[in-house]
Design an enzyme around this catalytic site. Sequence first.
Site, PDB file in Angstrom:
ATOM      1  N   GLY A   1      -4.779   4.254 -40.775  1.00 16.70           N
ATOM      2  CA  GLY A   1      -6.135   4.783 -40.831  1.00 16.70           C
ATOM      3  C   GLY A   1      -6.572   5.233 -42.210  1.00 16.70           C
TER       4      GLY A   1
ATOM      5  N   TYR B   1      -8.289  -6.066 -36.738  1.00 17.98           N
ATOM      6  CA  TYR B   1      -8.551  -7.376 -37.336  1.00 17.98           C
ATOM      7  C   TYR B   1      -9.999  -7.803 -37.119  1.00 17.98           C
ATOM      8  CZ  TYR B   1      -3.440  -7.663 -37.521  1.00 17.98           C
ATOM      9  OH  TYR B   1      -2.115  -7.425 -37.760  1.00 17.98           O
TER      10      TYR B   1
ATOM     11  N   GLU C   1       5.873  -2.858 -31.007  1.00 19.50           N
ATOM     12  CA  GLU C   1       5.384  -3.961 -30.181  1.00 19.50           C
ATOM     13  C   GLU C   1       6.194  -4.146 -28.902  1.00 19.50           C
ATOM     14  OE1 GLU C   1       5.326  -7.167 -33.051  1.00 19.50           O
ATOM     15  OE2 GLU C   1       3.241  -6.706 -33.574  1.00 19.50           O
TER      16      GLU C   1
END
Length: 167
Positions: free
Chosen positions: A101, A139, A35
Amino acid sequence: MSNALTNIEGFTIRTATEEDIPLILRYILELADYEGCKHLVQATEESLMESLFVKNQAETLIAEYCGEPVGFSMYLFKFSTFLGKAYIYLEDLYVTPQWRGKGFGKALLINLMKIAVSNDCTRLDWGCFVYNEPSMAFYKQLGARELTEWADFRVDGELLQKYGQSV
């Protein structure tokens, strides 16, 4: 806690133990690096031990595939005064890059939803950096909705100490 939420043979989710502290810290650092905010991490093995296993301030789940850790989620219970019931706040969800994934992140989220339902919680909330487009897409693909009616606020550092120590 074995996970029957996926058809992935060998995949489990378990509650973290004190022996997982180095792994949890590693995942926190990897997530912060992903991040772009690794410089903000102040967590140490000692602070995690104190917060997670002495003060019980949060819960941590470890996802494993064939006995190998592949990710984690950290959450806590919060309370909605308007609803008069608790809900779960997901602090962090992380799956190592080589295991993304494969459905492990989704399984971690579904597992938290099951924990919320079994504890009569009203919802599962979390935050996401707006620039983290892959996570936001993930999400939304699951059906989560982005909240726009709330603005996040924070008091920390010197200001927190100033007011927190005032008489």
